[in-house]
Design a protein around this motif. Structure first.
Motif, short mmCIF file in Angstrom:
data_model
loop_
_atom_site.label_atom_id
_atom_site.label_comp_id
_atom_site.label_asym_id
_atom_site.label_seq_id
_atom_site.Cartn_x
_atom_site.Cartn_y
_atom_site.Cartn_z
N ASN A 33 -72.61 20.14 15.91
CA ASN A 33 -73.88 20.51 16.04
C ASN A 33 -75.28 19.32 16.14
OD1 ASN A 33 -74.27 23.45 15.67
ND2 ASN A 33 -72.66 23.08 14.40
N TYR A 54 -82.52 24.76 16.41
CA TYR A 54 -82.15 24.05 14.96
C TYR A 54 -83.35 24.08 14.00
CZ TYR A 54 -77.63 23.02 17.19
OH TYR A 54 -76.20 23.21 17.61
N VAL A 59 -81.43 28.33 13.37
CA VAL A 59 -80.44 27.66 13.00
C VAL A 59 -79.10 28.26 12.43
CG1 VAL A 59 -81.06 27.29 10.31
CG2 VAL A 59 -79.59 25.53 11.82
N TRP A 60 -79.19 29.43 11.81
CA TRP A 60 -78.44 30.14 11.12
C TRP A 60 -77.42 30.86 12.21
CZ3 TRP A 60 -78.01 28.33 6.92
CH2 TRP A 60 -78.99 27.97 6.00
N LEU A 63 -75.38 27.95 14.02
CA LEU A 63 -74.30 27.27 13.29
C LEU A 63 -73.59 28.37 13.00
CD1 LEU A 63 -76.05 25.19 10.41
CD2 LEU A 63 -74.66 24.52 12.10
N GLY A 127 -77.02 23.97 7.27
CA GLY A 127 -77.76 24.71 7.88
C GLY A 127 -79.08 24.17 7.29
N GLY A 131 -81.97 22.50 9.36
CA GLY A 131 -83.30 23.45 9.29
C GLY A 131 -84.29 22.27 8.74
#
Length: 260
Positions: A33, A54, A59-60, A63, A127, A131
């Motif tokens: 990532n 991101y 972001v969740w 990921l 994350g 984040g």
């Protein structure tokens, strides 16, 4: 259950394959990532994409999607661990030492559950780091259901891998069948069903969980990409949980009816 997990830990804690595959998962998720972030950041005009992909809450989803690919590493590990029980006859030794057949099954189910919890917690940590580093705290209150979806996704894949391993009992064949079904057979079945009744084909065992964490770019570009009709995400979550129950019942029947 605590005693079963303690015994399972004694079996795997010094097992080299376990260490290698676990480290692969731990390294690949953040490196992959951050690699995507670094490559896209270097492209002119990419800042809008990055701030969406991101930072919180997107972001969740990102990921979760990419983490789902690396759950395949954990699935391979689960197959190897289960098949080793038959290769080295430790499953019979456990019964001689006082386990029941269901104790053996429940020890593997506990590994699946613990694997899902630990993988999800790791995604949470990665994350939060990404984040906050990329977008700050803005939007942190949203998207948390993606972590639950990732947990369900992981349990679904690990549970399916465990059932295949209990059925085949040979790691090479079990891994081959797992990938054959996951990447070829289920896609064929899903497509054929969807030709007649879309999106019912998306409710097949692994596909149901795949729908929980779709390709992030599809959401980023919205209506520019046509993905066809789909059920609500919570329907896919419920169906995935039902399939997990089916895996358990099938494994239980297999353990109790088959020569041990």
């Amino acid at each position: 259950m605590k005693d079963l997990l303690a015994i399972e830990w004694l079996k795997i804690k010094k097992y080299r394959t376990f260490r290698i595959l676990a480290i692969m998962f731990l390294l690949l998720l953040p490196v992959w990532n951050w690699g995507i972030y670094s490559v896209v950041r270097s492209k002119p005009g990419a800042s809008m994409f990055l701030s969406t992909a991101y930072s919180f809450p997107e972001v969740w989803g990102n990921l979760g999607f990419w983490g789902g690919l690396f759950v395949l590493v954990l699935s391979i590990l689960m197959i190897i661990l289960v098949c080793n029980e038959y290769s080295f006859r430790t499953h019979r030794q456990n019964v001689i030492d006082g386990w029941t057949r269901l104790d053996f099954l429940h020890s593997k189910a506990a590994l699946v559950l613990i694997g899902g919890v630990l993988a999800t917690l790791y995604v949470l940590v990665v994350g939060l780091i990404m984040g906050f580093s990329i977008g700050g705290a803005s939007g942190i209150g949203g998207g948390w259901e993606k972590l639950l979806f990732f947990f369900i996704y992981t349990i679904n894949y690990l549970g399916f891998a465990t059932l295949i391993a209990l059925w085949i009992r040979r790691s090479g064949l079990a891994i081959g069948l797992f990938f054959l079904y996951a990447f070829i057979l289920e896609n064929i079945f899903s497509s054929l069903i969807n030709l007649k009744a879309q999106p019912v084909g998306n409710l097949l065992p692994l596909q149901a969980s795949d729908e929980l964490l779709p390709l992030p770019i599809a959401k980023l570009f919205g209506n520019m990409i046509f993905t066809g009709p789909r059920f609500d995400s919570w329907i896919y979550a419920l169906v995935s949980l039902l399939w997990i129950g089916v895996y358990y019942l099938a494994a239980k029947r297999l353990i109790l009816k088959r020569d041990f």
